[in-house]
Design a protein around this motif. Sequence first.
Motif, mmCIF file in Angstrom:
data_model
loop_
_atom_site.group_PDB
_atom_site.id
_atom_site.type_symbol
_atom_site.label_atom_id
_atom_site.label_comp_id
_atom_site.label_asym_id
_atom_site.label_seq_id
_atom_site.Cartn_x
_atom_site.Cartn_y
_atom_site.Cartn_z
ATOM 1 N N UNK A 103 0.828 -1.216 0.000
ATOM 2 C CA UNK A 103 0.000 0.000 0.000
ATOM 3 C C UNK A 103 0.865 1.271 0.000
ATOM 4 N N UNK A 104 2.151 1.091 -0.386
ATOM 5 C CA UNK A 104 3.085 2.229 -0.376
ATOM 6 C C UNK A 104 2.639 3.387 -1.274
ATOM 7 N N UNK A 105 2.005 3.058 -2.401
ATOM 8 C CA UNK A 105 1.637 4.104 -3.368
ATOM 9 C C UNK A 105 0.212 4.620 -3.163
ATOM 10 N N UNK A 106 -0.468 4.133 -2.127
ATOM 11 C CA UNK A 106 -1.874 4.540 -1.903
ATOM 12 C C UNK A 106 -2.022 6.060 -1.826
ATOM 13 N N UNK A 107 -1.002 6.703 -1.249
ATOM 14 C CA UNK A 107 -1.057 8.157 -1.060
ATOM 15 C C UNK A 107 -1.194 8.916 -2.398
ATOM 16 N N UNK A 108 -0.691 8.330 -3.477
ATOM 17 C CA UNK A 108 -0.763 9.001 -4.785
ATOM 18 C C UNK A 108 -2.219 9.157 -5.236
ATOM 19 N N UNK A 109 -2.994 8.090 -5.077
ATOM 20 C CA UNK A 109 -4.403 8.110 -5.527
ATOM 21 C C UNK A 109 -5.234 8.997 -4.612
ATOM 22 N N UNK A 110 -4.891 8.954 -3.312
ATOM 23 C CA UNK A 110 -5.576 9.803 -2.342
ATOM 24 C C UNK A 110 -5.346 11.274 -2.700
ATOM 25 N N UNK A 111 -4.099 11.579 -3.090
ATOM 26 C CA UNK A 111 -3.744 12.962 -3.405
ATOM 27 C C UNK A 111 -4.469 13.439 -4.671
ATOM 28 N N UNK A 112 -4.501 12.610 -5.705
ATOM 29 C CA UNK A 112 -5.089 13.031 -6.984
ATOM 30 C C UNK A 112 -6.618 12.989 -6.937
ATOM 31 N N UNK A 113 -7.189 11.906 -6.419
ATOM 32 C CA UNK A 113 -8.650 11.726 -6.485
ATOM 33 C C UNK A 113 -9.362 12.134 -5.199
ATOM 34 N N UNK A 114 -8.630 12.185 -4.090
ATOM 35 C CA UNK A 114 -9.268 12.510 -2.806
ATOM 36 C C UNK A 114 -10.026 11.329 -2.228
ATOM 37 N N UNK A 115 -9.955 10.163 -2.895
ATOM 38 C CA UNK A 115 -10.613 8.968 -2.354
ATOM 39 C C UNK A 115 -9.931 7.733 -2.922
ATOM 40 N N UNK A 116 -9.855 6.681 -2.105
ATOM 41 C CA UNK A 116 -9.311 5.402 -2.599
ATOM 42 C C UNK A 116 -9.854 4.261 -1.746
ATOM 43 N N UNK A 117 -10.436 3.296 -2.462
ATOM 44 C CA UNK A 117 -11.042 2.162 -1.791
ATOM 45 C C UNK A 117 -10.078 0.963 -1.963
ATOM 46 N N UNK A 118 -9.696 0.325 -0.860
ATOM 47 C CA UNK A 118 -8.705 -0.755 -0.940
ATOM 48 C C UNK A 118 -9.401 -2.119 -0.880
ATOM 49 N N UNK A 119 -9.150 -2.945 -1.914
ATOM 50 C CA UNK A 119 -9.697 -4.314 -1.959
ATOM 51 C C UNK A 119 -8.520 -5.289 -1.940
ATOM 52 N N UNK A 120 -8.691 -6.417 -1.268
ATOM 53 C CA UNK A 120 -7.617 -7.405 -1.146
ATOM 54 C C UNK A 120 -7.900 -8.575 -2.085
ATOM 55 N N UNK A 121 -6.879 -9.000 -2.818
ATOM 56 C CA UNK A 121 -7.024 -10.163 -3.722
ATOM 57 C C UNK A 121 -6.091 -11.256 -3.208
ATOM 58 N N UNK A 122 -6.537 -12.079 -2.235
ATOM 59 C CA UNK A 122 -5.645 -13.021 -1.551
ATOM 60 C C UNK A 122 -5.209 -14.209 -2.398
ATOM 61 N N UNK A 123 -5.945 -14.525 -3.469
ATOM 62 C CA UNK A 123 -5.631 -15.742 -4.227
ATOM 63 C C UNK A 123 -4.479 -15.574 -5.207
ATOM 64 N N UNK A 124 -4.107 -14.317 -5.477
ATOM 65 C CA UNK A 124 -2.978 -14.108 -6.383
ATOM 66 C C UNK A 124 -1.669 -14.464 -5.668
ATOM 67 N N UNK A 125 -0.657 -14.879 -6.414
ATOM 68 C CA UNK A 125 0.672 -15.117 -5.817
ATOM 69 C C UNK A 125 1.631 -14.085 -6.407
ATOM 70 N N UNK A 126 2.153 -13.123 -5.638
ATOM 71 C CA UNK A 126 1.820 -12.870 -4.235
ATOM 72 C C UNK A 126 0.434 -12.203 -4.107
ATOM 73 N N UNK A 127 -0.179 -12.260 -2.905
ATOM 74 C CA UNK A 127 -1.460 -11.580 -2.690
ATOM 75 C C UNK A 127 -1.343 -10.104 -3.075
ATOM 76 N N UNK A 128 -2.419 -9.567 -3.626
ATOM 77 C CA UNK A 128 -2.353 -8.206 -4.177
ATOM 78 C C UNK A 128 -3.465 -7.325 -3.611
ATOM 79 N N UNK A 129 -3.310 -6.032 -3.848
ATOM 80 C CA UNK A 129 -4.350 -5.068 -3.497
ATOM 81 C C UNK A 129 -4.886 -4.461 -4.789
ATOM 82 N N UNK A 130 -6.199 -4.298 -4.861
ATOM 83 C CA UNK A 130 -6.805 -3.583 -5.976
ATOM 84 C C UNK A 130 -7.351 -2.275 -5.407
#
Length: 184
Positions: A151-178
């Motif tokens: 989630x290191x880059x989450x701040x970029x989307x927060x800064x540009x859009x003012x909102x960011x919804x975090x979803x977890x994709x646990x089945x990917x290897x490695x697990x990912x965030x959408x």
Amino acid sequence: MGTIEFFKESIKNLRTVGTLTRSSKSLCKAMIKHVDFKTANVIVELGAGDGVITKHILKKMKKDAKLLSFEVNAEFCKQLRAINDPRLVVVEDSAEYLERYMKENNWSEIDAVISAIPFVALPDELGLMIIGECKRFLKKGGLFIQVHYSLLAKKLYQKVFGNVDVNFAPLNIPPAFVLVSEKR
Ligand SMILES: C[S@@+](CC[C@H](N)C(=O)[O-])C[C@H]1O[C@@H](n2cnc3c(N)ncnc32)[C@H](O)[C@@H]1O
């Protein structure tokens, strides 16, 4: 392109590719499920790689919709062109030049952006510029959908859009965030 070839291409270009494996089927689905394909006319994909998400998007798209897919790696672009779908426009260039290709195609508005660009590996200014350009062309209510492995880059989307919804994709290897941001 097979898994081994993708791995080799990624090793050669680790800084721009940002991962050694392509997105799994479950991750592709977790990304594209946010798009309203019934109404989407223009979709933009950033960091298309050899087309794993591209193919999932094309399967869901309307017959008259268009997909503009950016990819900087020449080998991956060859694979993308081989998909050979008239709705797909492959751009062998950096996503920062979005405006040029919107103009070239006479499009003024994007319905959704689906991105796998490894923004954590890019300078923040370049990341903010690319995300900002996407926001400029997104329609009101349009979504910017991004995959990340932290989630290191989450701040970029927060800064540009003012909102960011975090979803977890646990089945990917490695697990990912959408991460999903909306143009309000
Ligand atoms: C993590 S890979 C994703 C590949 C594929 N979409 C997937 O999900 O498996 C990221 C891709 O972004 C591309 N890329 C990196 N910087 C880019 C930029 N500025 N513009 C367009 N593509 C870029 C890389 O070459 C790489 O293919």
